[in-house]
Design a protein around this motif. Structure first.
Motif: not given
Length: 718
Positions: A290, A295, A315-316, A322
């Motif tokens: 991520p 995030s 978290s991204k 995502e």
């Protein structure tokens, strides 16, 4: 061509050769020292560097700190000066040159870049026009070294992750293989059992048929033999027995099925197509991580001393999607800005789905910074300024510090901007500012739009004001400035009708909850006034109540009802299901609940304010009231407002919070009495009131003695 050691740009050697280029100061220093040593060991006189031009006094010594040759006269002055008296002085000979080379240090050169003041610099490059100091270079090297170490650590982590993934893949497929083998054994065992069962049944049937054939043949042969060998008298004696046995056997043949009692077909159903397709896509290798900068984090509660503060991190990926996996190193910490940087470290829970929960428990009140990192990098909005509130202690409620005069106040509500809205016996809503000054009057006596008859309950959310218009048996919706928007309800007992509504509140879904006083019920509407449901207080049992007045919502969305006729507080879920009851107030009217779950109940019959903890236990009572009605909280500062109906006042109680250290700065202004000789000066003196509560400071006074005025202003920074 050569490369600048700082900006790494290539620079052409100018006309005149390398000698005209800016120098490396360290190399230049060595050349400079060599020049001094050459002069010191030569037989020629060396001129004094501090004497005026034309002086004939030769130098006799050399100062290693000033880099000056000095004559005998300048040497005496040098020794007398406090700043120079400790400088290293050497003679002009071979021994002096040796000492010079061993002890001389380069001059201090200072970087001219912003924030680099007082730091010595090393290189100057015409191409990039940059002065760079040695400490900056060391920091860069340190960062690069750290980056190299981090790369090494990451390579090790990649190898560890790869080994772990390898083991996980092998383990997963070993489990699959083991499962398939076990299933194969089970199916083969079932096949063997079925086959054996069918074979046994058919074999028994075959043997039965064979026995019958044998019996028929036996009796037939016996009859033939008797006819051939026995006399007529013997034939007559045996003739009845043989036909009877034969006939019995033939009869048994007729009564049984001659069809095989088992079917020969044995089939197996193993649907492999879907399984093969699933197995072909089984597993996924995730090689990306991520993005901390993408995030995000959220928190739904306020930060308070001694209370667990929860932060949810999502978290991204760098695309903002995502990230569905866990395993990332997430950290959270809270640093105080007012308590010498005290740090609270968070506990992190990895939910393995890309989300994390950080739990922190602040120990001090005041301004903090919240740091949330992912793999060592800050996520969005980190660091974030966070105001940690002191934990409330309602035992410290002090006497009302502010009193607003108002004719028979019945309800009170606080706007987000601090304005105080008060429903009055004058059939209007008064609006006061935070100092108690009247700002506006909303409505008048009557039954028209925007008019009121005994407004007993008000609630405000944003810039929308709802009024329980008791005497007109309706609820009105207005802007916070008093512009009429909508109304609903009329007198009656049916759905959506009222008989003296006395309180209205708004939940998180913008539903309106109304106390229908004389109908002994609570009605719930949407924000447009359409009826949704009813909590009926009629009947008997724990759920029943009489003459409901004050309403409030707790953090779970439960509805607390101050049942004036039942002298208790009833609690219902947001769906209207009875939960519990607490308290024994004497004629409860106003009700407010803070964000820690404490309930504040004004008792019309008890002439007091009672406070209950989240479990419903009364622990404090504030008396000296006179027929109090509505109660409200200002969540920004924790103040408590009470519509003291019988005394024609609205009281504001301040909540004393735990004290914590502060830092102050003192501004001192010195002014002379004598205008012609005035020498005003201004100075700021920082004082640490935490560590040095008895701080003293010096003032820059003029040399001449005069009388002065001193003005001291203290600025308190929380």
């Amino acid at each position: 061509m050569f490369q600048c050691p700082i900006c790494e740009q290539n620079t052409s050697i100018p006309v005149g050769g390398a000698s005209v280029l800016p120098q490396n100061l360290h190399l230049g220093f060595e050349v400079e020292v060599a020049g001094y040593m050459s002069k010191m060991t030569s037989n020629s006189d060396v001129a004094c560097d501090q004497c005026a031009e034309g002086s004939s006094d030769p130098a006799v010594v050399f100062c290693c700190a000033c880099h000056h040759f000095l004559c005998a006269f300048c040497l005496e002055n040098h020794k007398r000066n406090r700043m120079w008296s400790k400088h290293k002085i050497v003679g002009l000979d071979q021994e002096g040159a040796r000492q010079l080379h061993a002890t001389m240090k380069p001059r201090d050169h200072y970087c001219s870049q912003p924030n680099h003041e007082d730091n010595d610099w090393n290189f100057y490059c015409e191409t990039c026009s940059l002065l760079e100091h040695l400490k900056m270079q060391k920091r860069v090297v340190t960062k690069l070294t750290g980056a190299i170490d981090e790369n090494k650590r990451m390579i090790e982590q990649v190898e560890i992750s790869s080994r772990n993934a390898f083991l996980a893949i092998n383990q997963a497929f070993e489990i699959l293989q083991q499962t398939l083998e076990e299933r194969k054994k089970t199916l083969l065992s079932e096949l063997e059992a079925i086959s054996l069962s069918k074979t046994t049944a058919l074999t028994l049937q075959k043997e039965q048929f064979e026995k019958m054939v044998g019996d028929i043949g036996h009796y037939t042969d016996m009859a033939s033999q008797i006819l051939q060998t026995h006399t007529d008298h013997e034939i007559v004696a045996l003739g009845g027995l043989i036909p009877t046995e034969l006939q019995a056997t033939l009869k048994r043949v007729q009564t049984i099925s001659l069809t095989p009692n088992q079917h020969s077909n044995i089939t197996v159903s193993v649907e492999t197509d879907d399984l093969v397709r699933q197995l072909s896509k089984l597993g996924e290798i995730v090689a990306f991580i991520p993005s901390p900068s993408s995030s995000t984090w959220t928190s739904t509660s306020a930060a308070k001393v001694g209370t667990r503060y929860h932060v949810k991190v999502q978290s991204k990926t760098s695309k903002g999607e995502e990230y569905p996996h866990g395993g990332v190193e997430v950290k959270g910490e809270m640093r105080s800005k007012t308590h010498n940087g005290a740090v609270v470290y968070g506990e992190v829970e990895d939910h393995r789905d890309g989300t994390y929960t950080i739990t922190l428990t602040p120990q001090t009140a005041g301004l903090h910074q919240l740091f949330i990192t992912m793999d060592g990098q800050h996520v969005q909005n980190s660091p974030h300024d966070l105001d940690v509130r002191p934990k409330r202690d309602y035992h410290t409620l002090c006497n009302a510090q502010q009193v607003i005069q108002c004719n028979r106040p019945s309800c009170v509500a606080i706007h987000d901007n601090g304005d105080i809205y008060v429903g009055s016996h004058d059939d209007c809503i008064y609006v006061f500012d935070q100092t108690g000054q009247l700002k506006n009057t909303i409505g008048s006596r009557g039954s028209g739009d925007g008019q009121f008859s005994f407004p007993r309950g008000i609630s405000i959310k944003g810039d929308v004001l709802y009024v329980a218009d008791t005497g007109n048996h309706r609820v009105q919706k207005l802007t916070s400035s008093g512009k009429f928007l909508h109304k609903f309800g009329q007198q009656g007992s049916g759905q959506g009708r009222f008989n003296c509504p006395v309180a209205v509140i708004i939940d998180s879904n913008n539903k309106l909850i109304v106390s229908d006083y004389s109908n002994h019920r609570i009605q719930i509407f949407n924000e447009n006034g359409n009826w949704l449901s009813t909590i009926d207080g009629k009947g008997s049992g724990n759920h029943s109540f009489q003459y409901p007045w004050g309403l409030a919502l707790d953090l779970q969305g439960n509805i607390h009802v101050a049942a004036q006729g039942s002298n208790t507080i009833k609690v219902f879920s947001k769906e209207g299901v009875y939960v519990r009851m607490y308290g024994d107030p004497n004629g409860p009217t106003g009700l407010a609940i803070d964000d820690e779950g404490y309930s504040l109940v004004s008792e019309f019959g008890g002439h007091c304010l009672s406070i209950y903890d989240p479990e419903g236990n009364k622990f404090h009572t504030e008396g000296n009231l006179k027929y109090p009605y509505g109660t409200a909280l200002d969540p920004r500062v924790g103040s408590v407002f009470i519509a003291n109906h019988g005394a024609n006042t609205v009281l504001k109680y301040f909540l004393l919070v735990p004290l914590y250290p502060i830092k102050v700065r003192v501004k001192v202004f010195i002014s002379s009495f004598i205008a012609t000789r005035a020498n005003p000066q201004l100075t700021f003196v920082p004082i640490d009131a935490i560590n040095n509560p008895m701080t003293t400071f010096c003032l820059p006074l003029p040399v001449t003695i005069y009388f002065f005025k001193i003005y001291i202003t203290v600025f308190v920074t929380l």
